[in-house]
Design an enzyme around this catalytic site. Structure first.
Site, PDB file in Angstrom:
ATOM      1  N   CYS A 112       0.812  -1.226   0.000  1.00 27.83           N
ATOM      2  CA  CYS A 112       0.000   0.000   0.000  1.00 27.83           C
ATOM      3  C   CYS A 112       0.842   1.273   0.000  1.00 27.83           C
ATOM      4  CB  CYS A 112      -0.942   0.006   1.203  1.00 27.83           C
ATOM      5  SG  CYS A 112      -2.107  -1.358   1.183  1.00 27.83           S
ATOM      6  N   HIS A 272      -2.980   7.239   2.592  1.00 31.35           N
ATOM      7  CA  HIS A 272      -3.439   5.931   2.124  1.00 31.35           C
ATOM      8  C   HIS A 272      -4.790   5.601   2.746  1.00 31.35           C
ATOM      9  CE1 HIS A 272      -3.828   1.867   1.034  1.00 31.35           C
ATOM     10  NE2 HIS A 272      -3.654   1.415   2.259  1.00 31.35           N
ATOM     11  N   ASN A 302     -10.016   0.155   0.296  1.00 27.35           N
ATOM     12  CA  ASN A 302      -8.549   0.244   0.280  1.00 27.35           C
ATOM     13  C   ASN A 302      -8.056  -0.280  -1.066  1.00 27.35           C
ATOM     14  OD1 ASN A 302      -5.803  -0.144   0.515  1.00 27.35           O
ATOM     15  ND2 ASN A 302      -5.895  -1.351   2.394  1.00 27.35           N
TER      16      ASN A 302
HETATM   17  N1  ACO Z   1     -17.695  -7.801  10.317  1.00 31.02           N
HETATM   18  C1  ACO Z   1     -18.062  -7.999  11.582  1.00 31.02           C
HETATM   19  N2  ACO Z   1     -17.197  -8.256  12.583  1.00 31.02           N
HETATM   20  C2  ACO Z   1     -15.891  -8.295  12.254  1.00 31.02           C
HETATM   21  C3  ACO Z   1     -15.428  -8.094  10.943  1.00 31.02           C
HETATM   22  C4  ACO Z   1     -16.388  -7.848   9.951  1.00 31.02           C
HETATM   23  N3  ACO Z   1     -16.058  -7.623   8.648  1.00 31.02           N
HETATM   24  N4  ACO Z   1     -14.071  -8.179  10.933  1.00 31.02           N
HETATM   25  C5  ACO Z   1     -13.708  -8.444  12.194  1.00 31.02           C
HETATM   26  N5  ACO Z   1     -14.797  -8.504  12.999  1.00 31.02           N
HETATM   27  C6  ACO Z   1     -14.871  -8.772  14.412  1.00 31.02           C
HETATM   28  C7  ACO Z   1     -13.667  -9.522  14.962  1.00 31.02           C
HETATM   29  O1  ACO Z   1     -13.811 -10.922  14.773  1.00 31.02           O
HETATM   30  C8  ACO Z   1     -13.717  -9.138  16.419  1.00 31.02           C
HETATM   31  O2  ACO Z   1     -14.694  -9.910  17.060  1.00 31.02           O
HETATM   32  P1  ACO Z   1     -14.488 -10.394  18.592  1.00 31.02           P
HETATM   33  O3  ACO Z   1     -14.394  -9.114  19.399  1.00 31.02           O
HETATM   34  O4  ACO Z   1     -15.708 -11.174  18.860  1.00 31.02           O
HETATM   35  O5  ACO Z   1     -13.216 -11.184  18.594  1.00 31.02           O
HETATM   36  C9  ACO Z   1     -14.219  -7.700  16.387  1.00 31.02           C
HETATM   37  O6  ACO Z   1     -14.856  -7.527  15.113  1.00 31.02           O
HETATM   38  C10 ACO Z   1     -13.111  -6.687  16.502  1.00 31.02           C
HETATM   39  O7  ACO Z   1     -12.053  -7.086  15.625  1.00 31.02           O
HETATM   40  P2  ACO Z   1     -10.795  -6.189  15.384  1.00 31.02           P
HETATM   41  O8  ACO Z   1      -9.835  -6.907  14.495  1.00 31.02           O
HETATM   42  O9  ACO Z   1     -10.329  -5.704  16.723  1.00 31.02           O
HETATM   43  O10 ACO Z   1     -11.485  -4.996  14.586  1.00 31.02           O
HETATM   44  P3  ACO Z   1     -10.907  -3.597  14.255  1.00 31.02           P
HETATM   45  O11 ACO Z   1     -11.727  -2.573  14.868  1.00 31.02           O
HETATM   46  O12 ACO Z   1      -9.401  -3.533  14.483  1.00 31.02           O
HETATM   47  O13 ACO Z   1     -11.143  -3.515  12.689  1.00 31.02           O
HETATM   48  C11 ACO Z   1      -9.927  -3.710  10.646  1.00 31.02           C
HETATM   49  C12 ACO Z   1     -10.555  -4.461  11.815  1.00 31.02           C
HETATM   50  C13 ACO Z   1     -11.013  -2.978   9.910  1.00 31.02           C
HETATM   51  C14 ACO Z   1      -9.257  -4.730   9.744  1.00 31.02           C
HETATM   52  C15 ACO Z   1      -8.879  -2.699  11.187  1.00 31.02           C
HETATM   53  O14 ACO Z   1      -8.045  -3.334  12.131  1.00 31.02           O
HETATM   54  C16 ACO Z   1      -8.034  -2.086  10.098  1.00 31.02           C
HETATM   55  O15 ACO Z   1      -8.512  -1.316   9.308  1.00 31.02           O
HETATM   56  N6  ACO Z   1      -6.728  -2.387  10.087  1.00 31.02           N
HETATM   57  C17 ACO Z   1      -5.789  -1.775   9.133  1.00 31.02           C
HETATM   58  C18 ACO Z   1      -5.828  -2.455   7.801  1.00 31.02           C
HETATM   59  C19 ACO Z   1      -4.798  -1.837   6.883  1.00 31.02           C
HETATM   60  O16 ACO Z   1      -4.347  -0.725   7.037  1.00 31.02           O
HETATM   61  N7  ACO Z   1      -4.417  -2.594   5.863  1.00 31.02           N
HETATM   62  C20 ACO Z   1      -3.405  -2.080   4.947  1.00 31.02           C
HETATM   63  C21 ACO Z   1      -2.242  -2.948   4.872  1.00 31.02           C
HETATM   64  S1  ACO Z   1      -2.546  -4.296   3.814  1.00 31.02           S
HETATM   65  C22 ACO Z   1      -1.466  -4.094   2.487  1.00 31.02           C
HETATM   66  O17 ACO Z   1      -0.532  -3.355   2.510  1.00 31.02           O
HETATM   67  C23 ACO Z   1      -1.749  -4.878   1.235  1.00 31.02           C
END
Ligand code: ACO
Length: 355
Positions: A112, A272, A302
């Site tokens: 990214c 990003h 993204n």
């Molecule tokens: N729908 C519903 N629930 C979900 C989903 C979903 N799509 N995804 C995860 N959850 C659940 C999890 O299982 C967890 O449940 P639990 O509490 O029962 O265990 C809960 O939601 C919280 O999960 P987290 O992983 O803590 O959720 P978070 O708020 O961190 O959001 C996300 C997840 C959106 C992926 C976030 O962490 C994020 O945006 N991270 C950055 C991603 C990024 O920048 N990627 C770029 C790099 S990739 C590359 O370079 C190719």
């Protein structure tokens, strides 16, 4: 006089198929409310069968060249982590399809953060007198690498491409890139990873050669082989989130210090587009008003290496960017890798992303 890269053309595209949160909710354990509130994304575009990253790159580059008013180009750099093939690079085919002649064309693979790295590479080539006019493209089709069962990655990624045309110019011109900050930390490489498809995960038909997960060559030879799931992207979202906020904030601050700009000089932040909560937190760390952060992920998700030029094209097409305004770009992704760049906005015409 230092030869400085000057932005003279900008263009972007997304494939026509829209995948909204409702569609994903029908086949995954997720819902529109969770996706919107946790990521800010309402829909994304996914390329259909028969469309490759190179196809998106060609259209985005065509639009950027049109925005630049045509003219010769002597280098094309494509930032992508989802190339058309493992070999050759996708860029030479893109340059050929654009009719750019026998020019230098190569891929840059920095997930990214790829677009900022490609811009920095172009800036170096211009400063060194290796190139006069460079097309820099960021394009990715992550939809082909999404595990259909993985709700974490499926809701985030979208496909797209964005491109800039840079020419050699002077530091005081509108459109001049003012500087760069780049960094990386491979000790966290497993946080965002496609395990298969590379030399570490050999795909012998008998299954020999699957890495044992240690990441070391002596792990080779374990039975199992490469399965379909190894071709999918895996992501430890929460950890990435924390690193992204920290690194984009720090890299932006380093860059501003290096070029002598302060946060109050920044008219727009083109960061990003991974998660709206990351963008708002980075703005807070820098002391920049949230309203100054370009948001495009709500409509495209993204788009990895494409996300910064896509966000800029969207903002420019909607008249939000005015000549002379100061723009900070900052990106973070797998690697881990991050980078920032800054420029003053030039008087350029662009067409809408979806046009
Ligand atoms: N729908 C519903 N629930 C979900 C989903 C979903 N799509 N995804 C995860 N959850 C659940 C999890 O299982 C967890 O449940 P639990 O509490 O029962 O265990 C809960 O939601 C919280 O999960 P987290 O992983 O803590 O959720 P978070 O708020 O961190 O959001 C996300 C997840 C959106 C992926 C976030 O962490 C994020 O945006 N991270 C950055 C991603 C990024 O920048 N990627 C770029 C790099 S990739 C590359 O370079 C190719």
């Amino acid at each position: 006089m230092i030869r400085t890269p000057v932005l003279v053309g900008l263009g972007a595209m997304v494939p026509p198929r829209v995948v909204d949160n409702e569609e994903l909710s029908q086949r995954l354990d997720t819902d529109d409310h969770w996706i919107r509130t946790r990521t800010g994304i309402t829909r994304r575009h996914w390329a259909g069968p028969g469309t490759a990253t190179g196809d998106l790159a060609v259209t985005a580059a065509e639009r950027a060249l049109r925005s630049a008013g045509g003219g010769p180009v002597d280098m094309l750099i494509l930032a992508t982590s989802t190339p058309d093939h493992p070999m050759p690079a996708t860029a030479p085919g893109v340059a050929a399809r654009l009719g750019l002649g026998p020019i230098a064309a190569f891929d840059v693979s920095v997930a990214c953060a790829g677009f900022v790295y490609a811009l920095a590479t172009a800036a170096g080539a211009i400063a060194a007198g290796i190139a006069e006019r460079v097309v820099v493209v960021g394009a990715d089709i992550w939809s082909t690498r999404l595990n259909p069962q993985d709700r974490t990655t499926a809701v985030i990624f979208g496909d797209g491409a964005g491109a800039m045309v840079l020419r050699a110019g002077a530091p005081d011109e509108p459109g001049a890139l003012a500087g760069f900050d780049l960094g990386g930390d491979g000790t966290f490489k497993d946080l965002a990873l496609v395990p298969g498809g590379g030399s570490r995960g050999r795909s012998e038909p008998d299954g020999a050669g699957k890495p044992d997960g240690t990441g070391e060559p002596d792990g080779m030879g374990e039975a199992g082989g490469i399965g379909e799931a190894d071709e999918y992207v895996t992501m430890r979202g929460k950890e990435i989130f924390t690193h992204a906020v920290h690194r984009m904030g720090e890299s932006s601050a380093q860059l501003l210090k290096k070029i002598g700009w302060s946060a109050s000089d920044i008219d727009w932040v083109a960061a990003h587009q991974a998660n709206v909560r990351i963008l708002h937190t980075v703005a807070g760390l820098l002391g920049i008003d949230r309203a100054r952060v370009l948001i495009h992920l709500d409509r495209v998700g993204n788009t990895s290496a494409a996300s910064i030029p896509l966000a800029l094209t969207d903002a420019a097409a909607h008249g939000r960017l005015a000549p002379g305004q100061r723009v900070l770009m900052t990106a973070f992704g797998g690697g881990l890798s991050w980078g920032s760049a800054a420029l003053t906005w030039p008087p350029i015409q662009v067409s809408d992303v979806a046009a």
